[in-house]
Design a protein around this motif. Sequence first.
Motif, PDB file in Angstrom:
ATOM      1  N   ASN A   1      38.543  44.278  34.776  1.00 27.07           N
ATOM      2  CA  ASN A   1      39.223  43.724  35.956  1.00 27.07           C
ATOM      3  C   ASN A   1      40.164  42.585  35.564  1.00 27.07           C
ATOM      4  N   VAL A   2      39.673  41.671  34.711  1.00 31.12           N
ATOM      5  CA  VAL A   2      40.493  40.508  34.329  1.00 31.12           C
ATOM      6  C   VAL A   2      41.671  40.956  33.466  1.00 31.12           C
TER       7      VAL A   2
ATOM      8  N   VAL B   1      29.847  35.869  40.386  1.00 31.44           N
ATOM      9  CA  VAL B   1      31.108  35.532  39.727  1.00 31.44           C
ATOM     10  C   VAL B   1      31.685  34.319  40.440  1.00 31.44           C
TER      11      VAL B   1
ATOM     12  N   GLY C   1      25.170  44.936  42.778  1.00 30.46           N
ATOM     13  CA  GLY C   1      26.635  44.859  42.767  1.00 30.46           C
ATOM     14  C   GLY C   1      27.101  43.484  42.341  1.00 30.46           C
ATOM     15  N   ILE C   2      28.361  43.198  42.609  1.00 29.68           N
ATOM     16  CA  ILE C   2      28.987  41.928  42.206  1.00 29.68           C
ATOM     17  C   ILE C   2      29.298  41.112  43.456  1.00 29.68           C
TER      18      ILE C   2
ATOM     19  N   TRP D   1      39.866  42.817  43.195  1.00 34.68           N
ATOM     20  CA  TRP D   1      38.877  43.680  42.532  1.00 34.68           C
ATOM     21  C   TRP D   1      38.400  44.748  43.510  1.00 34.68           C
TER      22      TRP D   1
ATOM     23  N   ILE E   1      33.654  45.673  43.933  1.00 31.60           N
ATOM     24  CA  ILE E   1      32.617  44.689  44.246  1.00 31.60           C
ATOM     25  C   ILE E   1      32.004  44.964  45.606  1.00 31.60           C
ATOM     26  N   SER E   2      30.816  44.432  45.774  1.00 35.18           N
ATOM     27  CA  SER E   2      30.049  44.697  47.006  1.00 35.18           C
ATOM     28  C   SER E   2      30.592  43.833  48.150  1.00 35.18           C
TER      29      SER E   2
ATOM     30  N   ARG F   1      33.058  46.108  33.114  1.00 33.48           N
ATOM     31  CA  ARG F   1      33.787  46.242  34.373  1.00 33.48           C
ATOM     32  C   ARG F   1      34.535  44.944  34.719  1.00 33.48           C
ATOM     33  N   ILE F   2      33.837  43.814  34.541  1.00 33.17           N
ATOM     34  CA  ILE F   2      34.444  42.517  34.890  1.00 33.17           C
ATOM     35  C   ILE F   2      35.564  42.173  33.905  1.00 33.17           C
TER      36      ILE F   2
ATOM     37  N   TYR G   1      22.208  40.379  42.682  1.00 31.35           N
ATOM     38  CA  TYR G   1      23.644  40.628  42.475  1.00 31.35           C
ATOM     39  C   TYR G   1      24.103  39.895  41.218  1.00 31.35           C
TER      40      TYR G   1
ATOM     41  N   ILE H   1      31.492  37.625  44.570  1.00 32.22           N
ATOM     42  CA  ILE H   1      32.345  36.479  44.244  1.00 32.22           C
ATOM     43  C   ILE H   1      31.777  35.294  45.022  1.00 32.22           C
TER      44      ILE H   1
ATOM     45  N   LEU I   1      36.200  32.373  34.805  1.00 34.03           N
ATOM     46  CA  LEU I   1      35.089  32.918  35.588  1.00 34.03           C
ATOM     47  C   LEU I   1      33.736  32.558  34.982  1.00 34.03           C
TER      48      LEU I   1
ATOM     49  N   LYS J   1      44.026  42.878  36.100  1.00 36.59           N
ATOM     50  CA  LYS J   1      44.580  42.170  37.265  1.00 36.59           C
ATOM     51  C   LYS J   1      44.969  40.723  36.958  1.00 36.59           C
TER      52      LYS J   1
END
Lengths: 258, 258
Positions: free
Chosen positions: B154-155, B234, B180-181, A254, A257-258, B150-151, B231, B183, B166, B158
């Motif tokens: 992404n899935v 995920v 932001g995101i 991704w 992402i931060s 956005r998420i 944040y 993980i 998730l 990708k």
Amino acid sequence: MAKPLILVSNDDGITSRGIRLLVNVMKELGEVVVVAPDGPQSGMGHAITIGNTLRLEPNDLFGDVKAYECSGTPADCVKIAKHFVLKDRKPDLVVSGINHGSNTSISVLYSGTMSAAIEASLEGLPAIGFSLCDYSSDADLSHVSEYVKRIAKNVLDKGLTKGVALNVNFPPKRNESIRGIKICRQANATWQEDFDQRHDPNGRRYFWMAGNFVNHDKGEDNDEWAIANNYVSVVPCQYDMTAHHAILHLNEDWDDIS
Amino acid sequence: MAKPLILVSNDDGITSRGIRLLVNVMKELGEVVVVAPDGPQSGMGHAITIGNTLRLEPNDLFGDVKAYECSGTPADCVKIAKHFVLKDRKPDLVVSGINHGSNTSISVLYSGTMSAAIEASLEGLPAIGFSLCDYSSDADLSHVSEYVKRIAKNVLDKGLTKGVALNVNFPPKRNESIRGIKICRQANATWQEDFDQRHDPNGRRYFWMAGNFVNHDKGEDNDEWAIANNYVSVVPCQYDMTAHHAILHLNEDWDDIS
């Protein structure tokens, strides 16, 4: 030395044959307290009762063993046992079952039997779920007592890794004796569901879900292999569902992402 | 190129505000089909309907989007969607939510929202569960749409590691924008339950279960930390519940195994 305190629950309900056998075996190992559902809770997974009330009533089904039936799910039973019935005492072991039906492979996710054990492990208590891979309610249970006792004794004596509960499955009674115990991983399998469409007497459509279990696993280190080969399967299960190996892929794949 | 097929479900029921927002965002990304519970199914964990029938009725709540309400659990909804409603087509993505309430840390085990996503991953489909860490039914959802899109994109673009779904949680709406995101892994926490004893109008005792969430995790790589620091978290989740690290300890500690 004080006798160990053993909490017994299940998902088939307090009147099932499996829990009766489990209580009888546990009485040989310690002081037993039963908190089990007041009716069948099969397939309830890790459900809990939110937005509704719970009942808890004493029950004399097990003679001198203190027992309660609860209107909730198996996970509710463990919660109310831990935080109300046994508020001032800590069980040395929590056991659940013996389930009438297999909880191998991915069935662990749907299993009420295992949800009681996993709830106990969330509470920091050593726990075991026992299931017999035979769905008939009059299934022969004569071959499992010895192994139930042995496995429970192992856990009482040696403890369990933190955050782990055991998923124990027994093969159905066969002519040949059980060949022993195998420590396994969860087999990779799926349920191929079939939805049988019918109509009620008012002409409205309804469905029955019926599944075929399809084993995709070619390994010999899993619970399906163990049961097929007449071993008792023991799968250590954890409540950390994080796919730790996937974290690095997501962090790589991704861009935003931060 | 054909638009991707996106299946939408949830656990708050088909009339909730969260699923409406999710459907609207997914319409921007593909063809949407909704199969969601006909009423609230919060806390249902990975329950499925065994020994009982299911209803499935078409619903026009979402205008031109094909939608069905189902009497079963979130996991049932995904099963009947996959094996009946979409029998001849394969969804490119399954999304569940947006849940009104947090599903961080161990709440993933009790979560109906995540059970829909995990059921989809069992079926080999890429899946995401979305939850907002705000329990109020009129919670402000205005800050999440951009991240949901956005998420999901992404899935779709990708893909996801096999066997992974998730668990996405959004911080409640604050004055500061989302940072932001992240993980993450699932935080290590417990529910400290409290059982409030009351008596019904007939004098019979009943209980309300009320829990306090207690975070024991000192790390900064987990979902609780991410939410507390504004944040989006995920967490990749897997349905393999085997505690692989515990297998070697059991094989060492127990003397009576084959």
